[in-house]
Design a protein around this motif. Structure first.
Motif, PDB file in Angstrom:
ATOM      1  N   HIS A  30       9.737  -1.513  12.744  1.00 32.03           N
ATOM      2  CA  HIS A  30       8.326  -1.572  13.174  1.00 32.03           C
ATOM      3  C   HIS A  30       7.794  -3.008  13.167  1.00 32.03           C
ATOM      4  O   HIS A  30       6.640  -3.258  12.817  1.00 32.03           O
ATOM      5  CB  HIS A  30       7.453  -0.671  12.306  1.00 32.03           C
ATOM      6  CG  HIS A  30       7.926   0.743  12.256  1.00 32.03           C
ATOM      7  ND1 HIS A  30       7.779   1.615  13.309  1.00 32.03           N
ATOM      8  CD2 HIS A  30       8.588   1.428  11.284  1.00 32.03           C
ATOM      9  CE1 HIS A  30       8.307   2.773  12.987  1.00 32.03           C
ATOM     10  NE2 HIS A  30       8.809   2.689  11.773  1.00 32.03           N
ATOM     11  N   ASN A  33       4.543  -3.605  15.302  1.00 32.78           N
ATOM     12  CA  ASN A  33       3.362  -2.965  14.713  1.00 32.78           C
ATOM     13  C   ASN A  33       2.876  -3.746  13.490  1.00 32.78           C
ATOM     14  O   ASN A  33       1.684  -3.989  13.328  1.00 32.78           O
ATOM     15  CB  ASN A  33       3.656  -1.518  14.331  1.00 32.78           C
ATOM     16  CG  ASN A  33       3.909  -0.653  15.542  1.00 32.78           C
ATOM     17  OD1 ASN A  33       3.477  -0.961  16.647  1.00 32.78           O
ATOM     18  ND2 ASN A  33       4.634   0.433  15.351  1.00 32.78           N
ATOM     19  N   THR A  34       3.803  -4.129  12.645  1.00 32.54           N
ATOM     20  CA  THR A  34       3.456  -4.884  11.438  1.00 32.54           C
ATOM     21  C   THR A  34       2.849  -6.232  11.804  1.00 32.54           C
ATOM     22  O   THR A  34       1.800  -6.620  11.272  1.00 32.54           O
ATOM     23  CB  THR A  34       4.712  -5.094  10.568  1.00 32.54           C
ATOM     24  OG1 THR A  34       5.289  -3.823  10.277  1.00 32.54           O
ATOM     25  CG2 THR A  34       4.378  -5.807   9.276  1.00 32.54           C
ATOM     26  N   SER A  36       1.500  -7.221  14.717  1.00 32.73           N
ATOM     27  CA  SER A  36       0.243  -7.146  15.466  1.00 32.73           C
ATOM     28  C   SER A  36      -0.929  -6.768  14.561  1.00 32.73           C
ATOM     29  O   SER A  36      -2.042  -7.265  14.749  1.00 32.73           O
ATOM     30  CB  SER A  36       0.354  -6.187  16.648  1.00 32.73           C
ATOM     31  OG  SER A  36       0.631  -4.880  16.210  1.00 32.73           O
ATOM     32  N   LEU A  37      -0.691  -5.925  13.563  1.00 34.83           N
ATOM     33  CA  LEU A  37      -1.762  -5.591  12.616  1.00 34.83           C
ATOM     34  C   LEU A  37      -2.117  -6.792  11.742  1.00 34.83           C
ATOM     35  O   LEU A  37      -3.295  -7.054  11.483  1.00 34.83           O
ATOM     36  CB  LEU A  37      -1.359  -4.405  11.740  1.00 34.83           C
ATOM     37  CG  LEU A  37      -1.382  -3.039  12.414  1.00 34.83           C
ATOM     38  CD1 LEU A  37      -0.824  -1.970  11.484  1.00 34.83           C
ATOM     39  CD2 LEU A  37      -2.799  -2.675  12.843  1.00 34.83           C
ATOM     40  N   ALA A  38      -1.115  -7.512  11.292  1.00 34.47           N
ATOM     41  CA  ALA A  38      -1.349  -8.662  10.417  1.00 34.47           C
ATOM     42  C   ALA A  38      -1.986  -9.837  11.163  1.00 34.47           C
ATOM     43  O   ALA A  38      -2.653 -10.673  10.547  1.00 34.47           O
ATOM     44  CB  ALA A  38      -0.037  -9.112   9.781  1.00 34.47           C
ATOM     45  N   ASN A  39      -1.796  -9.889  12.487  1.00 36.77           N
ATOM     46  CA  ASN A  39      -2.280 -11.032  13.274  1.00 36.77           C
ATOM     47  C   ASN A  39      -3.263 -10.636  14.357  1.00 36.77           C
ATOM     48  O   ASN A  39      -3.421 -11.362  15.353  1.00 36.77           O
ATOM     49  CB  ASN A  39      -1.092 -11.774  13.886  1.00 36.77           C
ATOM     50  CG  ASN A  39      -0.208 -12.372  12.828  1.00 36.77           C
ATOM     51  OD1 ASN A  39      -0.533 -13.394  12.252  1.00 36.77           O
ATOM     52  ND2 ASN A  39       0.905 -11.711  12.539  1.00 36.77           N
ATOM     53  N   LYS A  40      -3.933  -9.505  14.187  1.00 38.18           N
ATOM     54  CA  LYS A  40      -4.814  -9.002  15.244  1.00 38.18           C
ATOM     55  C   LYS A  40      -5.938  -9.961  15.610  1.00 38.18           C
ATOM     56  O   LYS A  40      -6.410  -9.958  16.733  1.00 38.18           O
ATOM     57  CB  LYS A  40      -5.364  -7.627  14.880  1.00 38.18           C
ATOM     58  CG  LYS A  40      -6.244  -7.603  13.661  1.00 38.18           C
ATOM     59  CD  LYS A  40      -6.660  -6.188  13.329  1.00 38.18           C
ATOM     60  CE  LYS A  40      -7.366  -6.189  11.977  1.00 38.18           C
ATOM     61  NZ  LYS A  40      -7.555  -4.851  11.486  1.00 38.18           N
ATOM     62  N   ASP A  41      -6.322 -10.827  14.691  1.00 37.86           N
ATOM     63  CA  ASP A  41      -7.408 -11.762  14.980  1.00 37.86           C
ATOM     64  C   ASP A  41      -6.974 -12.944  15.834  1.00 37.86           C
ATOM     65  O   ASP A  41      -7.809 -13.585  16.470  1.00 37.86           O
ATOM     66  CB  ASP A  41      -8.009 -12.286  13.667  1.00 37.86           C
ATOM     67  CG  ASP A  41      -8.672 -11.176  12.863  1.00 37.86           C
ATOM     68  OD1 ASP A  41      -9.108 -10.176  13.477  1.00 37.86           O
ATOM     69  OD2 ASP A  41      -8.740 -11.294  11.626  1.00 37.86           O
TER      70      ASP A  41
END
Length: 139
Positions: A30, A33-34, A36-41
Motif C-alpha cells: 500500500h 496509499n500510505t 498520499s495520506l502522509a503527503n496530502k498537503d
C-alpha cells in the motif's frame, strides 16, 4: 519497504517473475496509499490524477476492444491504457513521441543524455517554488 516483492522474488526463479513496474511499486505494501495520506498537503492534483490513472491502466472497467479472427477462431481482448506519463506501459509511448519530436528539433550531431541533480537540502525550496524547476533546467 518492498518486503512483499522481495519475498516473491526470493521464492521464485527471477525469470518467472513478471517485470517490475511503477504500478507494482505503488501497490506493494500500500505504498501509494500510505504516501498520499502522509503527503496530502504537498501533492498536486495533477500528480494524484496521473497516479490514479496509472493504477487502473488496462483495467477492464476502463474499456476494451474484442477482436475475433475468422480464419483461426482466436479471440483477443485489448484493454485501454491510461495514457499517463508515469505508467510503465503508456509512458513509453509518450517518451517515444517526445524523443521523435526532439530528434527533429536537434542538429544532426551526436548527443548525450545526462541527468543532473541538486543537493537534497535544496529540494524543499524547489518544491515550494515550482517555477524553480524551469530555472534549474534552463541553467
Amino acid at each position: 519497504m518492498f518486503s512483499h516483492m522481495q519475498e516473491l522474488i526470493s521464492q521464485q526463479d527471477i525469470k518467472t517473475v513478471r517485470p517490475l513496474s511503477v504500478r507494482m511499486i505503488f501497490e506493494d505494501n500500500h505504498n501509494w496509499n500510505t504516501f498520499s495520506l502522509a503527503n496530502k498537503d504537498i501533492l498536486r492534483d495533477v500528480e494524484i490524477k496521473e497516479v490514479n490513472k496509472m493504477m487502473f491502466c488496462k483495467d477492464e472497467n476502463r474499456g476494451f476492444f474484442n477482436y475475433h479472427c475468422e480464419d483461426c477462431g482466436t479471440d483477443l481482448t485489448v484493454y485501454f491504457g491510461c495514457n499517463s506519463r508515469i505508467c510503465t506501459n503508456c509512458g513509453k509511448n509518450h517518451t517515444d513521441k517526445w524523443a521523435k519530436s526532439l530528434e527533429k528539433a536537434l542538429f544532426n550531431v551526436l548527443h548525450r543524455h545526462t541527468v543532473l541533480t541538486i543537493r537534497d537540502v535544496l529540494w524543499t525550496i524547489v518544491r515550494a517554488n515550482r517555477f524553480l524547476h524551469k530555472v534549474y533546467r534552463d541553467n
